[in-house]
Design an enzyme around this catalytic site. Sequence first.
Site, PDB file in Angstrom:
ATOM      1  CG  ASN A 146       5.683  15.811   6.036  1.00 20.50           C
ATOM      2  OD1 ASN A 146       5.586  14.683   5.570  1.00 20.50           O
ATOM      3  ND2 ASN A 146       5.959  16.026   7.305  1.00 20.50           N
ATOM      4  NE  ARG A 204      -0.354   5.109   2.754  1.00 19.87           N
ATOM      5  CZ  ARG A 204      -0.603   5.884   1.705  1.00 19.87           C
ATOM      6  NH1 ARG A 204      -0.010   5.619   0.561  1.00 19.87           N
ATOM      7  NH2 ARG A 204      -1.431   6.901   1.786  1.00 19.87           N
ATOM      8  NE  ARG A 215      -4.251  11.894  -2.053  1.00 17.05           N
ATOM      9  CZ  ARG A 215      -5.036  12.629  -1.263  1.00 17.05           C
ATOM     10  NH1 ARG A 215      -4.558  13.116  -0.147  1.00 17.05           N
ATOM     11  NH2 ARG A 215      -6.292  12.859  -1.585  1.00 17.05           N
ATOM     12  CG  HIS A 230      -7.410   3.543   6.333  1.00 16.73           C
ATOM     13  ND1 HIS A 230      -7.258   3.913   7.656  1.00 16.73           N
ATOM     14  CD2 HIS A 230      -6.250   3.896   5.726  1.00 16.73           C
ATOM     15  CE1 HIS A 230      -6.067   4.466   7.837  1.00 16.73           C
ATOM     16  NE2 HIS A 230      -5.437   4.469   6.686  1.00 16.73           N
ATOM     17  CE1 TYR A 245       5.869   5.451   8.852  1.00 20.35           C
ATOM     18  CE2 TYR A 245       3.505   5.110   8.771  1.00 20.35           C
ATOM     19  CZ  TYR A 245       4.656   5.624   8.221  1.00 20.35           C
ATOM     20  OH  TYR A 245       4.583   6.311   7.044  1.00 20.35           O
ATOM     21  NE  ARG A 300       1.897  11.963  12.594  1.00 21.71           N
ATOM     22  CZ  ARG A 300       1.352  11.023  11.836  1.00 21.71           C
ATOM     23  NH1 ARG A 300       1.345   9.775  12.236  1.00 21.71           N
ATOM     24  NH2 ARG A 300       0.785  11.324  10.688  1.00 21.71           N
ATOM     25  CG  HIS A 349       0.483   5.162  11.943  1.00 25.39           C
ATOM     26  ND1 HIS A 349      -0.092   3.932  11.668  1.00 25.39           N
ATOM     27  CD2 HIS A 349       0.063   5.992  10.962  1.00 25.39           C
ATOM     28  CE1 HIS A 349      -0.815   4.026  10.558  1.00 25.39           C
ATOM     29  NE2 HIS A 349      -0.745   5.258  10.112  1.00 25.39           N
TER      30      HIS A 349
END
Length: 691
Positions: free
Chosen positions: A41, A363, A393, A423, A456, A549, A577
């Site tokens: 992170n 993703r 990304r 997205h 997730y 979160r 998530h």
Amino acid sequence: MEKFINRELSWCEFNTRVLKQCERDIPLLEKLKFIAIYCTNLDEFYMIRMAGLMQLLAAGITPSKTGELTPAEQLRLCRQKFKEEQKELERHYQLTTTALAKKGLKILSYNELNAQFRAKADEFFFSNILPIIVPIAIDSTHPFPPLNNLSFGLVMKLTDTEHEEICKFAMVRISRVLPRFYHAGEGIYVPIESIVERHAEEIFPGYKLLSAASFRVTRNADMVIEEEEADDFMLILEQGLKLRRKGAFVRLQVEADANEELVGFLVAHLNINEGDIYRYNVPLTLGALWQIVGDKAFANLAYPTYTPKTLPPFSERESVFGVIDKGDVLIFHPYESFDPVTKFIKEAAKDPKVVSIRMTLYRVEKNSELIKALVDAASEGKQVTVMVELKARFDEENNLHWAKALENAGAHVVYGITGFKVHAKVSQVIRQVGDKLNFYMHLATGNYNGSSAKIYTDISYFSSRSEFAKDTTTFFHILSGYSKNRRLESLSMSPMQIKERLLAMISNEAKFGSEGRIVAKMNALVDEEMIRALYDASKKGVQIDLIVRGICCLRPGVKGLSENIRVRSIVGKYLEHARILFFAHATPQYYIASADWMPRNLERRLELMTPVHDEKLSEKLREILKIQLADNALAFLLKSDGSYEKVVLSEGEKLLNSHEFFEDRYNEIYKSLKQDEAKGQILANKLFVES
């Protein structure tokens, strides 16, 4: 007191909560995992957010609003936080590795190995390391090398064995194809750089090693692409990925006892600010600890493996389309399996009645069964339309690979909308049944990624509702064609509708004063307009619970502003998530979404928010939120000063870990199904109601 918490400092607090997992009574390898997550992170934050602040500072950009922190102030506070927290990182690493050593799992430098293991390490060096590494001379005829982002290696000072007065600087870059740790067997892992350092004189024959230090560099990795400058967006992206490796240096990590002359040599060539030099008493590149976490020989030192469940109405026997024909279905990952999602696309690829498959991909995993099914469907002549978001990304290269594979199979691949990221997580299957077209939709909060679906927490929603069919068709037409109408009827799409509808529902709750109620679960809350709306609702007495979160710029518990707002963050075994929203006086009351409440999601991305009309599914969402609001094991509460504190148990209160609760509950349901299918069906329908 400022009304808004600084975004960057809020992120720092989130990563602190990740590191604080090491303070919990959890298996040792889980602690090692959280150290790895914390470091990964931090890598991304430095190469994106810190790099961005440095660019703002260099450009002389100042805040547009009174009271906002300047880029220089933000950099100073972040650096201060990281330096202070580095001591905690090192403490947790030392405590965890010491405890692991007592269990037989050891991380040892080359010098700590006995003769037997040194011989094995030597053999590994000559057979696997020496042929791959690149020895780099640095002098008047050999310029300083162009180090890639996150390059890791050793910088050395050498002397000529025949002319000791002649000293040279050199470098060895450690290739990413090498393991971060050499596994010597019997639970022993050796940092690769300690083996390289031991053999420096074999790498540079005729020279003697005077000093060496491991180092790692971070570069600005954000990628700004002017999409309208060329027609071939794929070509621009490929060029952008190459440029990413050449961004300005923004951080230098070195071992704590590094020779100052070597550090000075690096700094002189990298042009690094002193505040961005970090000296570590632990190995560098700790994000690679996953290699050790995954050692199956020590699985007893990790959480027991939980197997996601496939529950009614889904089954191996019945077609996914047959299930959806009977009614809407909502599943909760990772407690419920991702298999029905994969089966949805696989069945569609093979079903002769299916004429069209449409899907968004953001993703995806490297060996995606979903994409293989889409390739098969396109190869068999089905109409396959796939929106592949190339700007996800750090997943751009993988997405580029799959986009080309789909195109080669005959699929129609869309590479995004100019100026926007796509997205939204949605797929649509159209089947020809007689003279009628039947539509089946999957709408979700998470990506089409079977691997991440195991770690997730996300929501998947299957439906054949006609209003969803109309809206998803419109949505895919917007993606692939020309359309000035970017509004849907039942679903909501950003950038035009989600924020508008959310603000309307918040405003509507405010009309009911103390009878108003909002519960919103998301990953991040940054958008000022959304926060102001929540403040206004709070002032009118609306009771608001937020489960956020990560970043939260809303300041809760401020008298006269936000005293009716509570914010909690849940950090634990699974990455929270799912985006789930509840408005007591809305119709319907429950929604799921792909969007967080951030300007980028609400104003610069194509996202979807889905209303949940079915009462049973709404009840399931209600229970998920209820359990998470009752969690007193994994939850942190946000205080008005921007810091977080662990939830403190009241006297006699039972400990509730929401992740363990959901695992246990789904195991109970699955077991009941095996013993008595009718009873299990009842449990599956009620799910958590009896909790």
